[in-house]
Design a protein around this motif. Structure first.
Motif, PDB file in Angstrom:
ATOM      1  N   VAL A   1       0.830  -1.209   0.000  1.00  0.00           N
ATOM      2  CA  VAL A   1       0.000   0.000   0.000  1.00  0.00           C
ATOM      3  C   VAL A   1       0.860   1.252   0.000  1.00  0.00           C
ATOM      4  N   THR A   2       1.850   1.311   0.885  1.00  0.00           N
ATOM      5  CA  THR A   2       2.651   2.534   1.019  1.00  0.00           C
ATOM      6  C   THR A   2       3.546   2.762  -0.190  1.00  0.00           C
ATOM      7  N   ARG A   3       4.150   1.704  -0.744  1.00  0.00           N
ATOM      8  CA  ARG A   3       5.018   1.864  -1.907  1.00  0.00           C
ATOM      9  C   ARG A   3       4.227   2.372  -3.113  1.00  0.00           C
ATOM     10  N   THR A   4       3.028   1.824  -3.293  1.00  0.00           N
ATOM     11  CA  THR A   4       2.219   2.241  -4.444  1.00  0.00           C
ATOM     12  C   THR A   4       1.784   3.688  -4.305  1.00  0.00           C
ATOM     13  N   ALA A   5       1.334   4.072  -3.113  1.00  0.00           N
ATOM     14  CA  ALA A   5       0.924   5.462  -2.892  1.00  0.00           C
ATOM     15  C   ALA A   5       2.085   6.412  -3.132  1.00  0.00           C
ATOM     16  N   ALA A   6       3.261   6.041  -2.646  1.00  0.00           N
ATOM     17  CA  ALA A   6       4.436   6.907  -2.819  1.00  0.00           C
ATOM     18  C   ALA A   6       4.803   7.041  -4.294  1.00  0.00           C
ATOM     19  N   LEU A   7       4.711   5.943  -5.038  1.00  0.00           N
ATOM     20  CA  LEU A   7       5.061   5.981  -6.460  1.00  0.00           C
ATOM     21  C   LEU A   7       4.067   6.838  -7.248  1.00  0.00           C
ATOM     22  N   ILE A   8       2.788   6.740  -6.916  1.00  0.00           N
ATOM     23  CA  ILE A   8       1.796   7.565  -7.603  1.00  0.00           C
ATOM     24  C   ILE A   8       2.091   9.044  -7.379  1.00  0.00           C
ATOM     25  N   ARG A   9       2.349   9.405  -6.138  1.00  0.00           N
ATOM     26  CA  ARG A   9       2.603  10.813  -5.820  1.00  0.00           C
ATOM     27  C   ARG A   9       3.895  11.294  -6.470  1.00  0.00           C
ATOM     28  N   GLN A  10       4.905  10.442  -6.457  1.00  0.00           N
ATOM     29  CA  GLN A  10       6.188  10.813  -7.054  1.00  0.00           C
ATOM     30  C   GLN A  10       6.066  10.978  -8.567  1.00  0.00           C
ATOM     31  N   THR A  11       5.289  10.106  -9.203  1.00  0.00           N
ATOM     32  CA  THR A  11       5.197  10.091 -10.662  1.00  0.00           C
ATOM     33  C   THR A  11       4.165  11.083 -11.200  1.00  0.00           C
ATOM     34  N   LEU A  12       3.016  11.159 -10.536  1.00  0.00           N
ATOM     35  CA  LEU A  12       1.897  11.933 -11.070  1.00  0.00           C
ATOM     36  C   LEU A  12       1.556  13.179 -10.262  1.00  0.00           C
ATOM     37  N   GLY A  13       2.091  13.263  -9.063  1.00  0.00           N
ATOM     38  CA  GLY A  13       1.853  14.441  -8.240  1.00  0.00           C
ATOM     39  C   GLY A  13       0.588  14.349  -7.413  1.00  0.00           C
ATOM     40  N   ASP A  14       0.458  15.278  -6.467  1.00  0.00           N
ATOM     41  CA  ASP A  14      -0.675  15.255  -5.542  1.00  0.00           C
ATOM     42  C   ASP A  14      -1.987  15.649  -6.197  1.00  0.00           C
ATOM     43  N   ASP A  15      -1.935  16.342  -7.335  1.00  0.00           N
ATOM     44  CA  ASP A  15      -3.177  16.726  -7.997  1.00  0.00           C
ATOM     45  C   ASP A  15      -3.932  15.502  -8.514  1.00  0.00           C
ATOM     46  N   ALA A  16      -3.189  14.518  -8.988  1.00  0.00           N
ATOM     47  CA  ALA A  16      -3.818  13.299  -9.513  1.00  0.00           C
ATOM     48  C   ALA A  16      -4.091  12.268  -8.413  1.00  0.00           C
ATOM     49  N   TYR A  17      -3.212  12.212  -7.417  1.00  0.00           N
ATOM     50  CA  TYR A  17      -3.308  11.173  -6.392  1.00  0.00           C
ATOM     51  C   TYR A  17      -4.511  11.376  -5.476  1.00  0.00           C
ATOM     52  N   ARG A  18      -5.191  10.283  -5.185  1.00  0.00           N
ATOM     53  CA  ARG A  18      -6.247  10.284  -4.181  1.00  0.00           C
ATOM     54  C   ARG A  18      -5.898   9.232  -3.129  1.00  0.00           C
ATOM     55  N   PRO A  19      -6.023   9.590  -1.850  1.00  0.00           N
ATOM     56  CA  PRO A  19      -5.625   8.677  -0.766  1.00  0.00           C
ATOM     57  C   PRO A  19      -6.649   7.575  -0.520  1.00  0.00           C
ATOM     58  N   LEU A  20      -6.807   6.728  -1.513  1.00  0.00           N
ATOM     59  CA  LEU A  20      -7.723   5.600  -1.443  1.00  0.00           C
ATOM     60  C   LEU A  20      -6.982   4.324  -1.763  1.00  0.00           C
ATOM     61  N   PHE A  21      -7.443   3.218  -1.214  1.00  0.00           N
ATOM     62  CA  PHE A  21      -6.876   1.910  -1.524  1.00  0.00           C
ATOM     63  C   PHE A  21      -8.002   0.950  -1.848  1.00  0.00           C
ATOM     64  N   ARG A  22      -7.917   0.349  -3.022  1.00  0.00           N
ATOM     65  CA  ARG A  22      -8.870  -0.683  -3.412  1.00  0.00           C
ATOM     66  C   ARG A  22      -8.182  -2.039  -3.307  1.00  0.00           C
ATOM     67  N   PRO A  23      -8.581  -2.872  -2.350  1.00  0.00           N
ATOM     68  CA  PRO A  23      -7.934  -4.175  -2.190  1.00  0.00           C
ATOM     69  C   PRO A  23      -8.298  -5.124  -3.327  1.00  0.00           C
ATOM     70  N   PRO A  24      -7.320  -5.756  -3.951  1.00  0.00           N
ATOM     71  CA  PRO A  24      -7.633  -6.756  -4.973  1.00  0.00           C
ATOM     72  C   PRO A  24      -8.594  -7.814  -4.428  1.00  0.00           C
ATOM     73  N   TYR A  25      -9.586  -8.164  -5.198  1.00  0.00           N
ATOM     74  CA  TYR A  25     -10.650  -9.095  -4.809  1.00  0.00           C
ATOM     75  C   TYR A  25     -11.489  -8.564  -3.647  1.00  0.00           C
ATOM     76  N   GLY A  26     -11.225  -7.333  -3.199  1.00  0.00           N
ATOM     77  CA  GLY A  26     -11.889  -6.811  -2.005  1.00  0.00           C
ATOM     78  C   GLY A  26     -11.348  -7.404  -0.723  1.00  0.00           C
ATOM     79  N   GLN A  27     -10.255  -8.167  -0.801  1.00  0.00           N
ATOM     80  CA  GLN A  27      -9.745  -8.886   0.363  1.00  0.00           C
ATOM     81  C   GLN A  27      -8.746  -8.032   1.136  1.00  0.00           C
ATOM     82  N   ARG A  28      -9.099  -7.759   2.399  1.00  0.00           N
ATOM     83  CA  ARG A  28      -8.233  -6.996   3.291  1.00  0.00           C
ATOM     84  C   ARG A  28      -8.431  -7.522   4.699  1.00  0.00           C
ATOM     85  N   ARG A  29      -7.565  -7.105   5.604  1.00  0.00           N
ATOM     86  CA  ARG A  29      -7.611  -7.594   6.974  1.00  0.00           C
ATOM     87  C   ARG A  29      -8.658  -6.826   7.781  1.00  0.00           C
ATOM     88  N   ALA A  30      -9.310  -7.530   8.690  1.00  0.00           N
ATOM     89  CA  ALA A  30     -10.319  -6.902   9.537  1.00  0.00           C
ATOM     90  C   ALA A  30      -9.709  -5.919  10.519  1.00  0.00           C
TER      91      ALA A  30
END
Length: 389
Positions: A278-307
């Protein structure tokens, strides 16, 4: 293929071979995750009315609500053994099934009231004062064989029975196997929180290679003056970034929003490095595309995440974003038109939501224009991703 002004008027001849009369489509076992073994498709050409007015949308909405309610009511008679057999699961979490069913009924009642406003004298408009009345109307809902709606009724019945099985399967496995069927925390988005007739278009799994489907979908959204949410995989974004410049990538996503789908498309409920993903992907988005494009959301693949992941996401300032309308466009057996008609039917049923497409496949670029054309003038609004919090 030309875009018709109303999904209900699409001819049978335009269906891809093998889909015209299909009620369900098989899902490859390797791609099921917690999802269904079969999923619902529908031929909406049997609906004889237009959808491009508010009254037309509402009439079709009432009809789909009653048909789904009939299927939901019938499912309540199934005991655990019958559910296991019907859903193809070894274990049923009865409390989850009941919680999901109750939530569905609450949503159906709210949606029916919205759809039935000023509908006196119109088709599919029985009086419904409360949930008991809605259940009674759903139980007795029938369409005569000589009705102009008869062909729609058979297609809708099959669709909703199969679609309900999709949802009940997810519920039967939850929370042992997490998915989009339920929220762990109140601040997880799933589309239910949106206003009536508001829908957010989202696209998963990109970006593709240079000049691929991501470019086509983003360009389509700009042409239509729309702003969608692209949930990218960090590995794919990194691979794309090595082939082009950050400026060129910014141009691809110009006007759109970009959020995290994790570094790899794997369950974040079991992966030991899910936090790093999660953190690496968010950092890469912000680094590559900037804060204007980035939204602080995470969509878990298959909807599977920890409770127990809420404290981590809160510390990162990130919210989990699920969905409640799944196009199933990833399936090879699902054509673009079939995906659009499935989404349209679920839009009528749920009347609001987060729509899941995939920009790594060609179908989104074909299905989205069909939906836009069918819903012009009926009060449907496509939410600007920048306004989505």
């Amino acid at each position: 293929m030309s875009i018709r002004s109303c999904l209900g008027a699409w001819p049978r001849a335009s269906w891809f071979a093998g889909l015209a009369l299909a009620a369900v489509t098989l899902v490859p076992a390797s791609l099921q995750a917690a999802g269904p073994m079969v999923f619902a498709t529908i031929d909406r050409s049997g609906w004889p009315e237009r959808l491009d007015t508010p009254a037309g949308f509402d009439m079709a909405s009432r009809a789909e609500i009653l048909m789904f309610g009939k299927a939901l009511l019938a499912s309540e008679a199934l005991d655990d053994a019958a559910l296991k057999q019907r859903l193809g699961v070894k274990q049923v979490e009865r409390s989850s099934v009941e919680a999901v069913s109750q939530r569905f009924w609450r949503r159906l009642l709210e949606n029916y009231r919205l759809a039935a406003h000023d509908c006196a004298g119109a088709a599919f408009c029985p009086a419904v004062a409360d949930l008991g009345a809605l259940r009674q109307q759903a139980a007795g809902f029938t369409v005569a064989a000589d009705s102009p709606y008869a062909r729609w009724a058979e297609a809708s019945r099959s669709f909703h029975e199969t679609y309900l099985d999709e949802q009940l399967r997810l519920a039967a496995l939850f929370p042992r196997i997490s998915s989009e069927i339920e929220r762990f925390q109140a601040d997880e988005h799933n589309g239910d929180e949106l206003p009536d007739r508001r829908f957010l278009l989202t696209f998963d799994d990109g970006p593709t290679a240079v000049g691929g489907q991501t470019d086509a979908v983003a360009a389509l959204m700009r042409r239509e003056g729309l702003h969608g949410m692209f949930f990218v995989l960090g590995g794919n974004l990194q691979a794309r970034a090595t082939k082009t410049s950050a400026q060129a990538l910014g141009q691809v996503y110009e006007g759109q929003c970009v959020a995290s789908h994790g570094w790899e498309h794997k369950s974040h409920a079991q992966w030991t490095d899910w936090q790093g993903s999660v953190t690496r992907t968010a950092a890469l988005i912000r680094q590559t595309l900037g804060d204007d494009a980035y939204r602080p959301l995470f969509r878990p693949p298959y909807g599977q995440r920890r409770a127990d992941a809420a404290p981590f996401f809160a510390a990162q300032g990130i919210r989990v974003s699920l969905w409640n309308i799944d196009s199933q466009d990833w399936s090879r057996a699902m054509g673009a038109e079939a995906a659009a008609q499935r989404v349209q039917t679920l839009m009528l049923l749920w009347r609001r939501g987060i729509v899941l497409f995939h920009d790594i496949h060609a179908k989104a670029a074909e299905a989205v224009p069909r939906l836009l054309a069918a819903n012009r003038g009926n009060g449907v609004e496509w939410l600007d991703c920048h306004a989505y919090r």
